[in-house]
Design a protein around this motif. Sequence first.
Motif, PDB file in Angstrom:
ATOM      1  N   GLU A  71       0.833  -1.214   0.000  1.00 10.69           N
ATOM      2  CA  GLU A  71       0.000   0.000   0.000  1.00 10.69           C
ATOM      3  C   GLU A  71       0.865   1.260   0.000  1.00 10.69           C
ATOM      4  OE1 GLU A  71      -3.910  -1.747   2.431  1.00 10.69           O
ATOM      5  OE2 GLU A  71      -2.313  -0.672   3.498  1.00 10.69           O
ATOM      6  N   MET A  72       1.931   1.251   0.800  1.00 10.15           N
ATOM      7  CA  MET A  72       2.815   2.413   0.831  1.00 10.15           C
ATOM      8  C   MET A  72       3.556   2.589  -0.493  1.00 10.15           C
ATOM      9  SD  MET A  72       4.327   2.606   4.739  1.00 10.15           S
ATOM     10  CE  MET A  72       4.629   0.873   5.062  1.00 10.15           C
ATOM     11  N   GLU A  73       3.917   1.475  -1.143  1.00  7.98           N
ATOM     12  CA  GLU A  73       4.569   1.564  -2.443  1.00  7.98           C
ATOM     13  C   GLU A  73       3.621   2.125  -3.507  1.00  7.98           C
ATOM     14  OE1 GLU A  73       8.106   0.500  -3.638  1.00  7.98           O
ATOM     15  OE2 GLU A  73       7.797   1.578  -1.764  1.00  7.98           O
ATOM     16  N   ILE A  74       2.365   1.726  -3.452  1.00  8.20           N
ATOM     17  CA  ILE A  74       1.393   2.261  -4.417  1.00  8.20           C
ATOM     18  C   ILE A  74       1.287   3.774  -4.274  1.00  8.20           C
ATOM     19  CG2 ILE A  74      -1.067   2.349  -4.996  1.00  8.20           C
ATOM     20  CD1 ILE A  74      -1.199  -0.662  -4.407  1.00  8.20           C
ATOM     21  N   LYS A  75       1.220   4.268  -3.030  1.00  7.49           N
ATOM     22  CA  LYS A  75       1.147   5.719  -2.804  1.00  7.49           C
ATOM     23  C   LYS A  75       2.415   6.409  -3.306  1.00  7.49           C
ATOM     24  CE  LYS A  75      -2.009   5.677   1.143  1.00  7.49           C
ATOM     25  NZ  LYS A  75      -2.181   6.026   2.585  1.00  7.49           N
ATOM     26  N   ARG A  76       3.558   5.755  -3.108  1.00  5.82           N
ATOM     27  CA  ARG A  76       4.824   6.346  -3.567  1.00  5.82           C
ATOM     28  C   ARG A  76       4.848   6.474  -5.093  1.00  5.82           C
ATOM     29  NH1 ARG A  76      10.478   4.717  -4.523  1.00  5.82           N
ATOM     30  NH2 ARG A  76       9.921   2.517  -4.488  1.00  5.82           N
ATOM     31  N   TYR A  77       4.420   5.427  -5.798  1.00  2.00           N
ATOM     32  CA  TYR A  77       4.419   5.471  -7.259  1.00  2.00           C
ATOM     33  C   TYR A  77       3.377   6.458  -7.790  1.00  2.00           C
ATOM     34  CZ  TYR A  77       7.610   1.526  -7.796  1.00  2.00           C
ATOM     35  OH  TYR A  77       8.719   0.711  -7.783  1.00  2.00           O
ATOM     36  N   GLU A  78       2.242   6.585  -7.095  1.00  2.00           N
ATOM     37  CA  GLU A  78       1.193   7.499  -7.565  1.00  2.00           C
ATOM     38  C   GLU A  78       1.687   8.937  -7.640  1.00  2.00           C
ATOM     39  OE1 GLU A  78      -2.919   5.225  -6.126  1.00  2.00           O
ATOM     40  OE2 GLU A  78      -1.940   6.664  -4.801  1.00  2.00           O
ATOM     41  N   THR A  79       2.611   9.301  -6.767  1.00  2.00           N
ATOM     42  CA  THR A  79       3.136  10.679  -6.763  1.00  2.00           C
ATOM     43  C   THR A  79       4.453  10.801  -7.520  1.00  2.00           C
ATOM     44  OG1 THR A  79       4.259  10.277  -4.654  1.00  2.00           O
ATOM     45  CG2 THR A  79       2.031  11.202  -4.572  1.00  2.00           C
ATOM     46  N   SER A  80       4.921   9.695  -8.147  1.00  2.00           N
ATOM     47  CA  SER A  80       6.204   9.722  -8.842  1.00  2.00           C
ATOM     48  C   SER A  80       6.021  10.217 -10.271  1.00  2.00           C
ATOM     49  CB  SER A  80       6.837   8.329  -8.852  1.00  2.00           C
ATOM     50  OG  SER A  80       6.241   7.513  -9.845  1.00  2.00           O
ATOM     51  N   GLN A  81       7.158  10.466 -10.947  1.00  2.00           N
ATOM     52  CA  GLN A  81       7.152  10.907 -12.340  1.00  2.00           C
ATOM     53  C   GLN A  81       7.650   9.811 -13.285  1.00  2.00           C
ATOM     54  OE1 GLN A  81       5.947  14.017 -13.159  1.00  2.00           O
ATOM     55  NE2 GLN A  81       5.375  14.030 -11.001  1.00  2.00           N
ATOM     56  N   GLN A  82       7.734   8.582 -12.801  1.00  2.00           N
ATOM     57  CA  GLN A  82       8.233   7.499 -13.641  1.00  2.00           C
ATOM     58  C   GLN A  82       7.267   7.219 -14.791  1.00  2.00           C
ATOM     59  OE1 GLN A  82       9.620   3.959 -11.739  1.00  2.00           O
ATOM     60  NE2 GLN A  82      10.373   5.034  -9.932  1.00  2.00           N
ATOM     61  N   ARG A  83       7.834   6.997 -15.975  1.00  2.00           N
ATOM     62  CA  ARG A  83       7.004   6.768 -17.151  1.00  2.00           C
ATOM     63  C   ARG A  83       6.182   5.490 -17.044  1.00  2.00           C
ATOM     64  NH1 ARG A  83      11.122   8.335 -22.142  1.00  2.00           N
ATOM     65  NH2 ARG A  83      11.421  10.530 -21.567  1.00  2.00           N
ATOM     66  N   ASP A  84       6.757   4.469 -16.395  1.00  2.00           N
ATOM     67  CA  ASP A  84       6.076   3.180 -16.317  1.00  2.00           C
ATOM     68  C   ASP A  84       5.351   2.985 -14.996  1.00  2.00           C
ATOM     69  OD1 ASP A  84       8.331   3.054 -14.765  1.00  2.00           O
ATOM     70  OD2 ASP A  84       8.900   1.029 -15.386  1.00  2.00           O
ATOM     71  N   LYS A  85       5.024   4.104 -14.319  1.00  2.00           N
ATOM     72  CA  LYS A  85       4.444   3.957 -12.977  1.00  2.00           C
ATOM     73  C   LYS A  85       3.091   3.244 -13.011  1.00  2.00           C
ATOM     74  CE  LYS A  85       2.106   8.454 -12.505  1.00  2.00           C
ATOM     75  NZ  LYS A  85       2.010   9.671 -11.669  1.00  2.00           N
ATOM     76  N   GLU A  86       2.299   3.442 -14.081  1.00  2.00           N
ATOM     77  CA  GLU A  86       0.987   2.784 -14.134  1.00  2.00           C
ATOM     78  C   GLU A  86       1.146   1.274 -14.205  1.00  2.00           C
ATOM     79  OE1 GLU A  86      -1.775   4.243 -13.579  1.00  2.00           O
ATOM     80  OE2 GLU A  86      -0.880   6.240 -13.509  1.00  2.00           O
ATOM     81  N   ASP A  87       2.127   0.803 -14.974  1.00  2.00           N
ATOM     82  CA  ASP A  87       2.374  -0.647 -15.036  1.00  2.00           C
ATOM     83  C   ASP A  87       2.787  -1.178 -13.672  1.00  2.00           C
ATOM     84  OD1 ASP A  87       1.803  -0.669 -17.718  1.00  2.00           O
ATOM     85  OD2 ASP A  87       3.895  -0.460 -18.341  1.00  2.00           O
ATOM     86  N   LYS A  88       3.614  -0.413 -12.966  1.00  2.00           N
ATOM     87  CA  LYS A  88       4.071  -0.852 -11.650  1.00  2.00           C
ATOM     88  C   LYS A  88       2.928  -0.851 -10.644  1.00  2.00           C
ATOM     89  CE  LYS A  88       8.867   0.508 -12.376  1.00  2.00           C
ATOM     90  NZ  LYS A  88       9.975   1.409 -12.030  1.00  2.00           N
ATOM     91  N   ILE A  89       2.072   0.157 -10.729  1.00  2.00           N
ATOM     92  CA  ILE A  89       0.925   0.209  -9.814  1.00  2.00           C
ATOM     93  C   ILE A  89      -0.018  -0.964 -10.080  1.00  2.00           C
ATOM     94  CG2 ILE A  89      -1.153   1.530  -9.242  1.00  2.00           C
ATOM     95  CD1 ILE A  89       0.529   4.073  -9.635  1.00  2.00           C
ATOM     96  N   ASP A  90      -0.235  -1.296 -11.353  1.00  2.00           N
ATOM     97  CA  ASP A  90      -1.089  -2.454 -11.677  1.00  2.00           C
ATOM     98  C   ASP A  90      -0.496  -3.735 -11.101  1.00  2.00           C
ATOM     99  OD1 ASP A  90      -2.880  -0.873 -13.022  1.00  2.00           O
ATOM    100  OD2 ASP A  90      -2.042  -1.264 -15.007  1.00  2.00           O
ATOM    101  N   ARG A  91       0.824  -3.895 -11.222  1.00  2.00           N
ATOM    102  CA  ARG A  91       1.468  -5.087 -10.671  1.00  2.00           C
ATOM    103  C   ARG A  91       1.308  -5.137  -9.156  1.00  2.00           C
ATOM    104  NH1 ARG A  91       6.112  -5.653  -8.300  1.00  2.00           N
ATOM    105  NH2 ARG A  91       6.895  -3.626  -8.979  1.00  2.00           N
ATOM    106  N   LEU A  92       1.477  -3.977  -8.510  1.00  2.00           N
ATOM    107  CA  LEU A  92       1.336  -3.923  -7.056  1.00  2.00           C
ATOM    108  C   LEU A  92      -0.093  -4.258  -6.618  1.00  2.00           C
ATOM    109  CD1 LEU A  92       3.472  -0.739  -6.346  1.00  2.00           C
ATOM    110  CD2 LEU A  92       3.990  -3.043  -5.566  1.00  2.00           C
ATOM    111  N   ARG A  93      -1.062  -3.800  -7.376  1.00  2.00           N
ATOM    112  CA  ARG A  93      -2.464  -4.104  -7.020  1.00  2.00           C
ATOM    113  C   ARG A  93      -2.749  -5.597  -7.153  1.00  2.00           C
ATOM    114  NH1 ARG A  93      -4.747   1.265 -10.053  1.00  2.00           N
ATOM    115  NH2 ARG A  93      -4.554   2.683  -8.265  1.00  2.00           N
ATOM    116  N   ASN A  94      -2.153  -6.235  -8.154  1.00  2.00           N
ATOM    117  CA  ASN A  94      -2.314  -7.686  -8.279  1.00  2.00           C
ATOM    118  C   ASN A  94      -1.660  -8.402  -7.095  1.00  2.00           C
ATOM    119  OD1 ASN A  94      -3.660  -7.497 -10.727  1.00  2.00           O
ATOM    120  ND2 ASN A  94      -1.775  -7.577 -11.934  1.00  2.00           N
ATOM    121  N   GLU A  95      -0.490  -7.888  -6.663  1.00  2.00           N
ATOM    122  CA  GLU A  95       0.202  -8.511  -5.530  1.00  2.00           C
ATOM    123  C   GLU A  95      -0.578  -8.324  -4.237  1.00  2.00           C
ATOM    124  OE1 GLU A  95       3.990  -6.658  -5.747  1.00  2.00           O
ATOM    125  OE2 GLU A  95       4.836  -8.153  -7.096  1.00  2.00           O
TER     126      GLU A  95
END
Length: 664
Positions: A525-549
């Motif tokens: 959950e904390m990682e999802i919040k961190r990526y949501e505020t990041s500027q990484q180009r692939d953050k949506e893919d990472k957030i989707d992976r985290l939600r599956n996990e």
Amino acid sequence: MTKVFIIKFSIFILFSFILSTVSAFAQVDVEKMAKNFNIYLAFPEKHFQLKDGKYSGGTSPQDFANVSIEKIVIKDLNGDGLDDAVLVTVGNYGGSGGFYELTALLSTSSGLVQTNSIVLGDRINIKKIQVHSPEAHSPPELGLIKQNFEILIYMLKHKPNDPACCPTEPTMECFTIHKNKLIPCKEAPEPPVVKKPALYLYPIKNQEVEVEINPKGKVLKTIPEYREKWKVYVTKNGKINGKYNYLFYETTLNAPIPEYQRGWVVSHKELSRWFDVTLTKFGLNKREIRDFKAYWLNELPQFPYYEIRPLDTQFVEENLTIKINPKPATVIRVILHFKGTDTPSKLEEPAIITNVRKGFTAVEWGGILENSPNSDIKPQAKYSFLAQDTGVVVLRAIDLREHKLSIKLSSNGCTDKKALKSIVKKLEGINSQVPHYEITLIREKPDRCKALISEGTTIVYDLKEEFGINTKLPYTVTVKNPIYPLITDEPYFQFFPKKELKPKPVEEDMSLKEHLIKATVRAIEMEIKRYETSQQRDKEDKIDRLRNEIEKFNKMKPEDYILGYPNGAESSMEMFTYGPLMPPIHRQVEAIIEEPLKIGSILKLTTMTKSGPFYHIAGINENIDIAKELKQGRYRMKLYLVYKREYFGFIQNYYVYIAEVEKQ
């Protein structure tokens, strides 16, 4: 007359005063805007709205931040006449770390625009910042040919045995702005080099000719030797001093090459014929074209296509000034810019005005080569250390013997010769009889397989069969790839365990497993919040992976959760991957508590250095009374590392569950 003079002088003084006042206000305004800028920082990957150079806030422990400007310099960074700002910020995001970052704010017609931000280090000591223009002398230790403004940061960094609080190593680092991006000076593209400008002279009678070259750059080589000017004797047929067909020089250029929109796209196999036709149109004769082809066909072997653009007359005259005495009646100068490409593009062909030779004629040809192993314009290198990255391969080991090259590199199970591209460049050797070859290996296809091989994979090349080297004759070889010889023990982290250990049965503790699952969910959950505020180009893919996990762990039963390896040994996968760790890694640590522990805060360890390890709290044993048992002091703790965070380098950065605590 006197009154008119006084009035004009008064107007001049008033105008000068207004200019200086406007300039002073502009500088103050840039500094004020910089101190109240919505700044983006790389380490937390977030924006912070500064107010008078500071930010303090956060609605939760994981969002807590104190950011301030440590140093600021207002100066023109790109030569556009406008003041810009160089900032060094320091940020604290919980725990004892103080992360310093360098960024720049560039003035534009619409306000300040931020470059990227570069992390300088944790708890370093910034001494001063200097900005040097291209005309100023670089510090000799840099050894650079300057083209851009330099930002020099003088600071104290940590020696290996320095405590985290107190760095003592004097360090100077250099950065520059390239295409509105902040990069280390040594990664900046080198100044373009005009290769082999060949200057032919055809006087109407045998006579002495003086030639002065004054390029805006650094002259690298001349034939014959150039001393302030060439003073040569030239015959009517162009023979110089009885032995040269042309005067030769090479030079860097301070100015970048304009991005011309017109040119030609020529396949490699058509280059020879194209040169015959096009250079004739420019006015070159057969001998000059023959010399041109002899040089450039050897320099352009790497790409299937080349984009070829002529430099316009104004740029050539301003940056490659030549004075010839007596003055020629006809001057023909053809400088071409070559850029290699794998696929053909479309360019609008420029019009060519054919020069007709009349009287004393001077002819010059040369070129600039880009985007090739032979290039003089070198883009920032992209390296492949991890198997899933593309770029110049960072090798793990190398062996060259018996006309075979053996390399070891990282692999996820699908790395082979098909994933790599080899570039072989033939150069002048130790003598005319012994050629020299430079080999560069590039990973073109990322290896996204799952069977990571901890020891890497070995690939063997036959130098004759695969690189075209005549091994029956003497030769020498250089492999240009960097080599990172992995070892088992490092000062801040362990790459691989000395031997692979299989899990062994661990006493079933359903309560512990339940808490470890909850801590893992909280970490995700904390990682999802961190990526949501990041500027990484692939953050949506990472957030989707985290939600599956997180969905997987929310559904997990304690009996399905595997406790770890014996003695806390981690698998070889742990070095390269990030995400949930199951089985978790358990460690015994000594921590210093200075303030109440919270979810998301970082444990301060007695062994913590600027390179970690960083342990973010994702859970605490509910049987531990935080208020009573965890007061200020030193404690021995048993931790479970439940999640590895994505972080730069190989620095250890985890979410942890605190299972046991003992006062020291």
